[in-house]
Motif scaffolding. Structure first.
Motif, PDB file in Angstrom:
ATOM      1  N   LEU A 190      14.544  -2.902 -36.607  1.00 37.14           N
ATOM      2  CA  LEU A 190      15.925  -3.273 -36.300  1.00 37.14           C
ATOM      3  C   LEU A 190      16.839  -2.050 -36.347  1.00 37.14           C
ATOM      4  CD1 LEU A 190      18.085  -5.376 -35.667  1.00 37.14           C
ATOM      5  CD2 LEU A 190      18.219  -5.864 -38.122  1.00 37.14           C
ATOM      6  N   GLU A 191      16.657  -1.200 -37.347  1.00 39.82           N
ATOM      7  CA  GLU A 191      17.500  -0.003 -37.452  1.00 39.82           C
ATOM      8  C   GLU A 191      17.244   0.948 -36.286  1.00 39.82           C
ATOM      9  OE1 GLU A 191      20.525   2.040 -38.144  1.00 39.82           O
ATOM     10  OE2 GLU A 191      20.187   0.214 -39.312  1.00 39.82           O
ATOM     11  N   GLN A 192      15.996   1.093 -35.871  1.00 37.98           N
ATOM     12  CA  GLN A 192      15.676   1.938 -34.719  1.00 37.98           C
ATOM     13  C   GLN A 192      16.299   1.371 -33.445  1.00 37.98           C
ATOM     14  OE1 GLN A 192      11.407   1.778 -35.366  1.00 37.98           O
ATOM     15  NE2 GLN A 192      11.337   4.006 -35.610  1.00 37.98           N
ATOM     16  N   LEU A 193      16.267   0.048 -33.302  1.00 36.26           N
ATOM     17  CA  LEU A 193      16.869  -0.589 -32.121  1.00 36.26           C
ATOM     18  C   LEU A 193      18.378  -0.376 -32.099  1.00 36.26           C
ATOM     19  CD1 LEU A 193      14.807  -3.897 -32.068  1.00 36.26           C
ATOM     20  CD2 LEU A 193      14.795  -2.131 -30.300  1.00 36.26           C
TER      21      LEU A 193
ATOM     22  N   GLY B  83      27.749  -8.469 -26.052  1.00 36.21           N
ATOM     23  CA  GLY B  83      26.824  -9.562 -26.331  1.00 36.21           C
ATOM     24  C   GLY B  83      26.350 -10.231 -25.055  1.00 36.21           C
ATOM     25  N   THR B  84      25.226 -10.924 -25.175  1.00 41.38           N
ATOM     26  CA  THR B  84      24.632 -11.617 -24.034  1.00 41.38           C
ATOM     27  C   THR B  84      24.118 -12.983 -24.461  1.00 41.38           C
ATOM     28  OG1 THR B  84      22.994 -11.458 -22.266  1.00 41.38           O
ATOM     29  CG2 THR B  84      22.326 -10.588 -24.394  1.00 41.38           C
ATOM     30  N   SER B  85      24.065 -13.886 -23.523  1.00 46.03           N
ATOM     31  CA  SER B  85      23.457 -15.198 -23.785  1.00 46.03           C
ATOM     32  C   SER B  85      21.988 -15.210 -23.364  1.00 46.03           C
ATOM     33  CB  SER B  85      24.234 -16.292 -23.043  1.00 46.03           C
ATOM     34  OG  SER B  85      24.211 -16.031 -21.650  1.00 46.03           O
TER      35      SER B  85
ATOM     36  N   THR C 132      20.555  -8.398 -32.986  1.00 44.34           N
ATOM     37  CA  THR C 132      22.017  -8.393 -33.039  1.00 44.34           C
ATOM     38  C   THR C 132      22.475  -6.975 -33.341  1.00 44.34           C
ATOM     39  OG1 THR C 132      21.995  -8.997 -35.376  1.00 44.34           O
ATOM     40  CG2 THR C 132      22.261 -10.789 -33.778  1.00 44.34           C
ATOM     41  N   SER C 133      23.567  -6.593 -32.680  1.00 45.06           N
ATOM     42  CA  SER C 133      24.111  -5.252 -32.916  1.00 45.06           C
ATOM     43  C   SER C 133      24.699  -5.221 -34.319  1.00 45.06           C
ATOM     44  CB  SER C 133      25.181  -4.923 -31.874  1.00 45.06           C
ATOM     45  OG  SER C 133      26.294  -5.766 -32.038  1.00 45.06           O
ATOM     46  N   GLY C 134      24.795  -4.041 -34.879  1.00 42.19           N
ATOM     47  CA  GLY C 134      25.308  -3.904 -36.236  1.00 42.19           C
ATOM     48  C   GLY C 134      26.788  -4.199 -36.350  1.00 42.19           C
TER      49      GLY C 134
ATOM     50  N   SER D 108      26.828  -9.033 -32.239  1.00 39.73           N
ATOM     51  CA  SER D 108      26.637  -9.517 -30.870  1.00 39.73           C
ATOM     52  C   SER D 108      25.157  -9.496 -30.514  1.00 39.73           C
ATOM     53  CB  SER D 108      27.395  -8.638 -29.876  1.00 39.73           C
ATOM     54  OG  SER D 108      28.774  -8.654 -30.150  1.00 39.73           O
ATOM     55  N   SER D 109      24.712 -10.496 -29.742  1.00 44.28           N
ATOM     56  CA  SER D 109      23.324 -10.534 -29.282  1.00 44.28           C
ATOM     57  C   SER D 109      23.106  -9.479 -28.208  1.00 44.28           C
ATOM     58  CB  SER D 109      23.000 -11.905 -28.679  1.00 44.28           C
ATOM     59  OG  SER D 109      22.773 -12.820 -29.693  1.00 44.28           O
ATOM     60  N   VAL D 110      22.015  -8.729 -28.357  1.00 48.34           N
ATOM     61  CA  VAL D 110      21.658  -7.671 -27.421  1.00 48.34           C
ATOM     62  C   VAL D 110      20.172  -7.805 -27.117  1.00 48.34           C
ATOM     63  CG1 VAL D 110      21.487  -5.168 -27.089  1.00 48.34           C
ATOM     64  CG2 VAL D 110      23.427  -6.114 -28.329  1.00 48.34           C
ATOM     65  N   VAL D 111      19.802  -7.474 -25.895  1.00 51.06           N
ATOM     66  CA  VAL D 111      18.398  -7.420 -25.503  1.00 51.06           C
ATOM     67  C   VAL D 111      18.159  -6.055 -24.870  1.00 51.06           C
ATOM     68  CG1 VAL D 111      16.598  -8.361 -24.004  1.00 51.06           C
ATOM     69  CG2 VAL D 111      18.242  -9.911 -25.099  1.00 51.06           C
TER      70      VAL D 111
END
Length: 164
Positions: free
Chosen positions: A7-10, A72-74, A107-109, A113-116
């Motif tokens: 998660l931290e790398q992402l 963010g994205t759905s 989720t972004s830090g 927000s949702s991120v892909v």
């Protein structure tokens, strides 16, 4: 073969990509997914990453392409279907040759927000096709490779230098 990212790398990768001054031939930002076009982007980004010598290309959902702000994205690839088929399975049937790609949902830090991030392996021995057509990035646009013979020649030169 790319390794699993934490998660931290992402989050760090997301910050790094958002700091780019503009979309590139190896990075595309979208707020939401047009499922029909994901394969086209995989082909274009894989071929362009090979052209410029990048180890990966990225399609990032949840980031505004003009401002690079995380909104963010759905889009949820793990739940997404295309014609009653899981999206990864559908894409694997349409992409040739088979290359490695992976969806990371997180989720972004900042604000959660949702991120892909779709991480894409570059083409290695021949151009990557989607549904029988090879694509490439020209600036921040996806174009058919056959419409850009100079890029096609350059791509084949890259493959000639790549050990099998």
């Amino acid at each position: 073969m790319p390794i699993e990212l934490s998660l931290e790398q992402l989050r760090s990768l997301l910050r790094e990509l958002c700091r780019l001054p503009a979309e590139t031939e190896w990075v595309e930002f979208k707020l939401n997914a047009d499922v029909e076009n994901i394969g086209l982007y995989i082909s274009a980004l894989a071929n362009s990453a090979a052209l410029i010598g990048k180890q990966c290309a990225y399609l990032v959902y949840g980031v505004d392409d003009a401002t690079h702000e995380v909104q963010g994205t759905s889009f949820k690839p793990s739940l997404q279907k295309h014609k009653q088929q899981e999206i990864e399975s559908w894409l694997l049937q349409k992409i040739a040759p088979k290359i490695h790609f992976r969806f990371y949902e997180f989720t972004s830090g900042d604000g959660g927000s949702s991120v892909v991030i779709l991480e894409i392996q570059p083409a290695s021995h021949r151009p990557v096709q989607f549904d029988g057509v090879e694509y490439v990035r020209v600036g921040s646009y996806c174009k058919k490779l056959k419409e850009h013979p100079e890029k096609e020649r350059q791509l084949w030169r890259v493959f000639d230098k790549t050990p099998f």
